[in-house]
Design a protein around this motif. Structure first.
Motif, PDB file in Angstrom:
ATOM      1  N   HIS A 144       0.785  -1.232   0.000  1.00 43.65           N
ATOM      2  CA  HIS A 144       0.000   0.000   0.000  1.00 43.65           C
ATOM      3  C   HIS A 144       0.822   1.289   0.000  1.00 43.65           C
ATOM      4  CE1 HIS A 144      -3.792  -2.109   0.435  1.00 43.65           C
ATOM      5  NE2 HIS A 144      -3.293  -2.814   1.425  1.00 43.65           N
ATOM      6  N   TYR A 145       2.108   1.219   0.314  1.00 43.68           N
ATOM      7  CA  TYR A 145       2.927   2.424   0.348  1.00 43.68           C
ATOM      8  C   TYR A 145       3.915   2.416  -0.812  1.00 43.68           C
ATOM      9  CZ  TYR A 145       1.467   3.319   5.219  1.00 43.68           C
ATOM     10  OH  TYR A 145       0.757   3.576   6.365  1.00 43.68           O
ATOM     11  N   SER A 146       4.081   3.572  -1.436  1.00 44.42           N
ATOM     12  CA  SER A 146       5.114   3.668  -2.473  1.00 44.42           C
ATOM     13  C   SER A 146       6.499   3.573  -1.839  1.00 44.42           C
ATOM     14  CB  SER A 146       4.969   4.992  -3.243  1.00 44.42           C
ATOM     15  OG  SER A 146       5.041   6.098  -2.357  1.00 44.42           O
ATOM     16  N   ARG A 147       6.599   3.994  -0.571  1.00 42.54           N
ATOM     17  CA  ARG A 147       7.838   3.833   0.196  1.00 42.54           C
ATOM     18  C   ARG A 147       7.510   3.053   1.458  1.00 42.54           C
ATOM     19  NH1 ARG A 147      11.033   9.674  -0.038  1.00 42.54           N
ATOM     20  NH2 ARG A 147      11.347   9.733  -2.315  1.00 42.54           N
ATOM     21  N   PRO A 148       7.552   1.727   1.388  1.00 46.86           N
ATOM     22  CA  PRO A 148       7.196   0.915   2.551  1.00 46.86           C
ATOM     23  C   PRO A 148       8.144   1.140   3.719  1.00 46.86           C
ATOM     24  CG  PRO A 148       8.222  -0.431   0.844  1.00 46.86           C
ATOM     25  CD  PRO A 148       7.970   0.912   0.229  1.00 46.86           C
ATOM     26  N   LEU A 149       7.660   0.823   4.912  1.00 47.37           N
ATOM     27  CA  LEU A 149       8.504   0.944   6.095  1.00 47.37           C
ATOM     28  C   LEU A 149       9.678  -0.030   5.991  1.00 47.37           C
ATOM     29  CD1 LEU A 149       5.830   1.219   8.942  1.00 47.37           C
ATOM     30  CD2 LEU A 149       7.008   3.057   7.721  1.00 47.37           C
ATOM     31  N   SER A 150      10.801   0.364   6.514  1.00 45.45           N
ATOM     32  CA  SER A 150      12.014  -0.458   6.414  1.00 45.45           C
ATOM     33  C   SER A 150      11.980  -1.591   7.428  1.00 45.45           C
ATOM     34  CB  SER A 150      13.255   0.402   6.655  1.00 45.45           C
ATOM     35  OG  SER A 150      13.282   0.857   7.996  1.00 45.45           O
ATOM     36  N   VAL A 151      12.754  -2.634   7.137  1.00 43.70           N
ATOM     37  CA  VAL A 151      12.863  -3.741   8.081  1.00 43.70           C
ATOM     38  C   VAL A 151      13.474  -3.251   9.392  1.00 43.70           C
ATOM     39  CG1 VAL A 151      15.131  -4.471   7.254  1.00 43.70           C
ATOM     40  CG2 VAL A 151      13.632  -6.137   8.368  1.00 43.70           C
ATOM     41  N   ALA A 152      14.295  -2.207   9.329  1.00 47.60           N
ATOM     42  CA  ALA A 152      14.919  -1.666  10.541  1.00 47.60           C
ATOM     43  C   ALA A 152      13.869  -1.133  11.514  1.00 47.60           C
ATOM     44  CB  ALA A 152      15.907  -0.563  10.178  1.00 47.60           C
ATOM     45  N   SER A 153      12.812  -0.521  10.975  1.00 44.43           N
ATOM     46  CA  SER A 153      11.772   0.028  11.856  1.00 44.43           C
ATOM     47  C   SER A 153      11.019  -1.101  12.565  1.00 44.43           C
ATOM     48  CB  SER A 153      10.808   0.911  11.059  1.00 44.43           C
ATOM     49  OG  SER A 153      10.156   0.170  10.039  1.00 44.43           O
ATOM     50  N   PHE A 154      10.808  -2.209  11.884  1.00 45.74           N
ATOM     51  CA  PHE A 154      10.129  -3.346  12.503  1.00 45.74           C
ATOM     52  C   PHE A 154      11.053  -4.059  13.498  1.00 45.74           C
ATOM     53  CE2 PHE A 154       7.573  -2.646   8.724  1.00 45.74           C
ATOM     54  CZ  PHE A 154       6.281  -2.816   9.210  1.00 45.74           C
ATOM     55  N   LYS A 155      12.327  -4.150  13.145  1.00 44.20           N
ATOM     56  CA  LYS A 155      13.296  -4.777  14.047  1.00 44.20           C
ATOM     57  C   LYS A 155      13.422  -3.959  15.329  1.00 44.20           C
ATOM     58  CE  LYS A 155      18.104  -6.346  14.295  1.00 44.20           C
ATOM     59  NZ  LYS A 155      18.403  -5.553  15.498  1.00 44.20           N
ATOM     60  N   SER A 156      13.421  -2.643  15.209  1.00 45.29           N
ATOM     61  CA  SER A 156      13.504  -1.780  16.372  1.00 45.29           C
ATOM     62  C   SER A 156      12.283  -1.967  17.274  1.00 45.29           C
ATOM     63  CB  SER A 156      13.602  -0.311  15.933  1.00 45.29           C
ATOM     64  OG  SER A 156      13.574   0.558  17.035  1.00 45.29           O
ATOM     65  N   LEU A 157      11.102  -2.070  16.649  1.00 42.67           N
ATOM     66  CA  LEU A 157       9.881  -2.290  17.420  1.00 42.67           C
ATOM     67  C   LEU A 157       9.923  -3.650  18.115  1.00 42.67           C
ATOM     68  CD1 LEU A 157       7.078  -1.476  18.320  1.00 42.67           C
ATOM     69  CD2 LEU A 157       6.182  -2.281  16.125  1.00 42.67           C
ATOM     70  N   ALA A 158      10.416  -4.666  17.400  1.00 40.19           N
ATOM     71  CA  ALA A 158      10.524  -6.000  17.991  1.00 40.19           C
ATOM     72  C   ALA A 158      11.468  -5.990  19.194  1.00 40.19           C
ATOM     73  CB  ALA A 158      11.009  -6.997  16.948  1.00 40.19           C
ATOM     74  N   ASN A 159      12.561  -5.277  19.070  1.00 42.16           N
ATOM     75  CA  ASN A 159      13.541  -5.224  20.158  1.00 42.16           C
ATOM     76  C   ASN A 159      12.938  -4.629  21.433  1.00 42.16           C
ATOM     77  OD1 ASN A 159      15.500  -6.322  18.525  1.00 42.16           O
ATOM     78  ND2 ASN A 159      16.462  -4.367  18.026  1.00 42.16           N
ATOM     79  N   SER A 160      12.040  -3.662  21.253  1.00 41.87           N
ATOM     80  CA  SER A 160      11.449  -2.999  22.414  1.00 41.87           C
ATOM     81  C   SER A 160      10.180  -3.687  22.914  1.00 41.87           C
ATOM     82  CB  SER A 160      11.118  -1.533  22.072  1.00 41.87           C
ATOM     83  OG  SER A 160      10.174  -1.469  21.009  1.00 41.87           O
ATOM     84  N   SER A 161       9.524  -4.464  22.038  1.00 47.23           N
ATOM     85  CA  SER A 161       8.232  -5.054  22.402  1.00 47.23           C
ATOM     86  C   SER A 161       8.303  -6.537  22.731  1.00 47.23           C
ATOM     87  CB  SER A 161       7.221  -4.855  21.256  1.00 47.23           C
ATOM     88  OG  SER A 161       7.045  -3.493  20.964  1.00 47.23           O
ATOM     89  N   ILE A 162       9.265  -7.251  22.134  1.00 42.83           N
ATOM     90  CA  ILE A 162       9.387  -8.693  22.368  1.00 42.83           C
ATOM     91  C   ILE A 162      10.643  -8.911  23.211  1.00 42.83           C
ATOM     92  CG2 ILE A 162       9.447 -10.968  21.290  1.00 42.83           C
ATOM     93  CD1 ILE A 162       8.369  -9.694  18.733  1.00 42.83           C
ATOM     94  N   LYS A 163      10.482  -8.806  24.502  1.00 43.70           N
ATOM     95  CA  LYS A 163      11.628  -8.788  25.416  1.00 43.70           C
ATOM     96  C   LYS A 163      12.332 -10.145  25.506  1.00 43.70           C
ATOM     97  CE  LYS A 163      10.822  -4.520  26.799  1.00 43.70           C
ATOM     98  NZ  LYS A 163      11.736  -3.402  26.472  1.00 43.70           N
ATOM     99  N   GLU A 164      11.567 -11.227  25.314  1.00 42.25           N
ATOM    100  CA  GLU A 164      12.115 -12.563  25.573  1.00 42.25           C
ATOM    101  C   GLU A 164      12.982 -13.103  24.430  1.00 42.25           C
ATOM    102  OE1 GLU A 164       8.952 -11.809  25.545  1.00 42.25           O
ATOM    103  OE2 GLU A 164       8.275 -11.846  27.631  1.00 42.25           O
TER     104      GLU A 164
END
Length: 243
Positions: free
Chosen positions: A93-113
């Motif tokens: 849906h985006y001409s400039r999709p979110l980067s994998v880095a943004s998802f990895k950063s979210l995972a690092n802060s949200s998935i603690k285990e």
């Protein structure tokens, strides 16, 4: 029936908490500030298709079905796949999709285990697509029909201005949490019609119930009024509790 039983087995083995899974998904979509169409396309990929298809994929016993991401299944890996569904949806849906880095950063802060690497994300994306058989169309999702109905309704009925698309989306989010309601997402047009009618009942003051909303959605969608009425009753029970 067998498919439903297999889904339940996966949930039991992985300690899956459906409400927590959906809440994680919604919270992640909010933090990433994705658009509604991205959110609900991803919801459809993840909850409507990936989760129900996973038991059959694992049972088929292909090479990918023995991936470390699936053996064993954990709440953490389901959270990872939730992020993957959002990532794929931004690519659509985006001409400039979110980067994998943004998802990895979210995972690092949200998935603690668990610490997921960029390579883990790439592996999970391939596996996710394989489970979906590389079919990622978004035209046949409930939100797509709901948004169209909402726009049309505002054009034909004065009370349409009282109905907020945000209320409709809140109802949809709540239904995603309810496992017994998930089957209705497989009939997206009737579900969309029922959510709009539910929003009408909740939002529009009773003294203004002059517009024949049931007849209108029946005409626009060709969904039977009796079917919509029954589903609206069920949705209201989940939203407001039994009367």
């Amino acid at each position: 029936m067998e498919e439903i039983e297999m889904e339940m087995e996966i949930g039991t083995e992985s300690g899956l908490d459906r409400v927590a899974m959906v809440e994680f998904f919604i919270h992640s979509a909010e933090l990433l500030q994705v658009s509604a169409i991205v959110k609900y396309s991803a919801f459809s990929f993840f909850v409507d298709r990936f989760f129900p298809s996973l038991p059959t994929f694992i049972e088929a016993g292909g090479t990918s079905s023995s991936s470390w991401l699936l053996r064993p299944l954990t709440q953490n890996t389901f959270h990872l796949f939730a992020l993957i569904s959002l990532w794929i949806s931004t690519k659509i849906h985006y001409s400039r999709p979110l980067s994998v880095a943004s998802f990895k950063s979210l995972a690092n802060s949200s998935i603690k285990e668990h610490h997921f690497t960029t390579r883990n994300f790439l592996e999970a994306e391939v596996l996710f697509m394989q489970v979906l058989n590389f079919e990622i169309g978004t035209a046949n999702i409930a939100f797509f029909f709901l948004q169209e109905l909402w726009v049309q309704f505002k054009g034909v009925a004065k009370v349409g201005e009282l109905i907020s698309i945000e209320v409709c989306m809140d109802i949809m989010d709540l239904l995603y949490e309810k496992e017994e309601m998930s089957v209705h997402f497989r009939s997206p047009k009737s579900l969309a019609a029922s959510i709009l009618v539910t929003s009408y009942v909740i939002t529009v003051p009773r003294q203004k119930w002059e517009f024949p909303v049931l007849a209108w959605v029946n005409f626009v969608t060709s969904c039977k009024e009796d079917d919509i009425t029954k589903l609206v009753t069920r949705i209201l029970e989940h939203v407001l509790g039994p009367s």
